[in-house]
Write an enzyme that holds these catalytic residues in place. Structure first.
Site, PDB file in Angstrom:
ATOM      1  N   SER A   1       0.834  -1.196   0.000  1.00  0.00           N
ATOM      2  CA  SER A   1       0.000   0.000   0.000  1.00  0.00           C
ATOM      3  C   SER A   1       0.873   1.252   0.000  1.00  0.00           C
ATOM      4  CB  SER A   1      -0.951  -0.042   1.197  1.00  0.00           C
ATOM      5  OG  SER A   1      -1.944   0.956   1.108  1.00  0.00           O
TER       6      SER A   1
ATOM      7  N   ASP B   1      -9.544  -3.647  -6.311  1.00  0.00           N
ATOM      8  CA  ASP B   1      -8.789  -2.620  -5.592  1.00  0.00           C
ATOM      9  C   ASP B   1      -8.765  -1.355  -6.435  1.00  0.00           C
ATOM     10  OD1 ASP B   1      -7.009  -1.124  -4.084  1.00  0.00           O
ATOM     11  OD2 ASP B   1      -5.278  -2.414  -4.433  1.00  0.00           O
TER      12      ASP B   1
ATOM     13  N   HIS C   1      -7.729  -4.733  -1.605  1.00  0.00           N
ATOM     14  CA  HIS C   1      -6.675  -4.016  -0.907  1.00  0.00           C
ATOM     15  C   HIS C   1      -6.557  -4.517   0.535  1.00  0.00           C
ATOM     16  CE1 HIS C   1      -3.862  -0.642  -1.035  1.00  0.00           C
ATOM     17  NE2 HIS C   1      -4.094  -0.516   0.261  1.00  0.00           N
TER      18      HIS C   1
END
Length: 404
Positions: free
Chosen positions: A189, A343, A373
């Site tokens: 991320s 995502d 995610h």
């Protein structure tokens, strides 16, 4: 009395979570997703955490960010006697080193891990499971980097710490049983953002060995176009909703949230930069197979000089690594990119993959067809929290590391 208090707090928490749920956009999980119920439960639990954090912040008990940090730090680590674990400092940066004890190899590969959390959350403690797993399964020396967090330490302190820790390891690798020619940086991320930015910062450095590779796990890489196919298709898919992505990103760089609609329209990008970035950030470069779940070209809105000046730092490659110049991208090391179908950041990874390959950089790409995610981070919890896609992703990362 204690029982009544516990019941009261539980009811209050449920009430706050429900209120938060209805205050924000409803989650939409595609029918083709095989673990839909599990993801709905995860979405509700996350809303409980965010909602309770918001409530406690508003009534003045504890700040939202500190409450969420405490929640993340309660994650219990795996016990593993096969690893030698020690806390050190690389320059000013806190690190935790995980060294396998089972192998006779004196010089292993080294992996620096930059945790996610949008620069405000996450810690060495919260990512214990991830780093222990990677060290054990890939027989690597893993260095978890405890970079400073915003808002106490404003952006780009997080990048500066990750860069400092990386250069320190490259210089002192052998002191930690690491082959200096086999150092890999990795992050998930926003940690993937930091990974990409650090790799770019090192390409012209002649004072340290070159990186062997970089691993980007569903990274955030640009804020030029928030209407790419993945944003349109997955804007309400847990756990990273489209609106939440921008809110968390702006809080990270300490920018106000008043002009979020202008950012969604692209008004923060002036015409000259818009023309420049089109060769790197465009839905035209997203393969057709990723548009089949729906995509509608967005209308072009006139840029706003005021909006651009206010959000100009967002276009810096440290925040948006996809916007780095070609001369930098052409020198990057071998790369592993993991993307998830469900995502909003999926297309960032796809666009960076294309840029790297266009410059002759070797890319290993892992796409999780049922991934979302955070799915890799959750895979290490097992049971009801782990998702099959995340487990698959972890194995692919380990396989890549073993080849380095």
């Amino acid at each position: 009395m204690e029982l009544l208090l516990a019941i009261f707090l539980a009811v209050l928490a449920a009430f706050v979570a429900i209120a938060f749920y209805y205050e924000h956009p409803r989650a939409e999980i595609p029918h083709g997703f095989s673990e839909r119920r599990k993801l709905y439960v995860l979405h509700y639990v996350m809303n409980l955490g965010f909602g309770l954090a918001t409530f406690l912040d508003k009534v003045g008990i504890v700040s939202e960010v500190h409450f969420l940090r405490v929640l993340m730090d309660t994650i219990p680590p795996f016990e593993d006697k096969r690893l030698l674990i020690k806390d050190l400092r690389f320059e000013r940066v806190k690190v935790r080193i995980y060294q396998p004890q089972t192998s006779k190899c004196s010089q292993r590969r080294g992996v620096l891990y930059f945790h996610g959390g949008v620069g405000r959350l996450g810690s060495i403690r919260a990512y214990e499971r991830t780093c222990r797993y990677l060290a054990r399964k890939s027989d690597s020396v893993v260095v978890s980097v405890g970079y400073r967090l915003a808002p106490e330490h404003p952006f780009p302190a997080q990048f500066e710490d990750c860069l400092a820790a990386t250069t320190h390891l490259l210089r002192t690798a052998q002191d930690h049983g690491v082959d200096p020619a086999r150092v890999i940086i990795c992050g998930d991320s926003s940690g993937g953002t930091l990974t990409a930015a650090v790799a770019q910062a090192l390409v012209n450095r002649g004072d340290v060995p070159k990186l062997r590779a970089q691993i980007l796990i569903y990274p955030f890489l640009q804020i030029v176009d928030l209407n790419l196919p993945s944003y349109q298709q997955n804007g309400r898919v847990p756990i990273l909703l489209k609106e939440r992505t921008v809110i968390l990103g702006l809080k990270y760089v300490n920018k106000d949230l008043s002009l979020i609609p202008e950012i969604f329209k692209g008004c923060h990008v002036p015409e000259d930069l818009r023309l420049k970035y089109q060769k790197w950030v465009s839905p035209d470069y997203i393969p057709q197979e990723f548009k089949t779940r729906g995509y509608k070209p967005s209308p072009t809105h006139p840029p706003s000089e005021e909006t651009h000046e206010r959000y100009k730092p967002l276009l810096d490659p440290v925040f948006s690594p996809l916007l780095a110049e070609d001369s930098v991208v052409a020198q990057l090391p071998e790369t592993f990119i993991l993307t998830c179908e469900f995502d909003v950041l999926r297309d960032d990874g796809l666009l960076y993959k294309k840029r790297l390959e266009d410059h002759g950089i070797k890319v290993t790409w892992c796409h999780l067809q049922e991934g979302f995610h955070g799915t890799v981070f959750l895979a290490l919890f097992g049971g009801a929290i782990a998702f099959r896609s995340g487990i698959k992703g972890l194995k692919k990362i380990v396989s890549f590391l073993r080849l380095m």
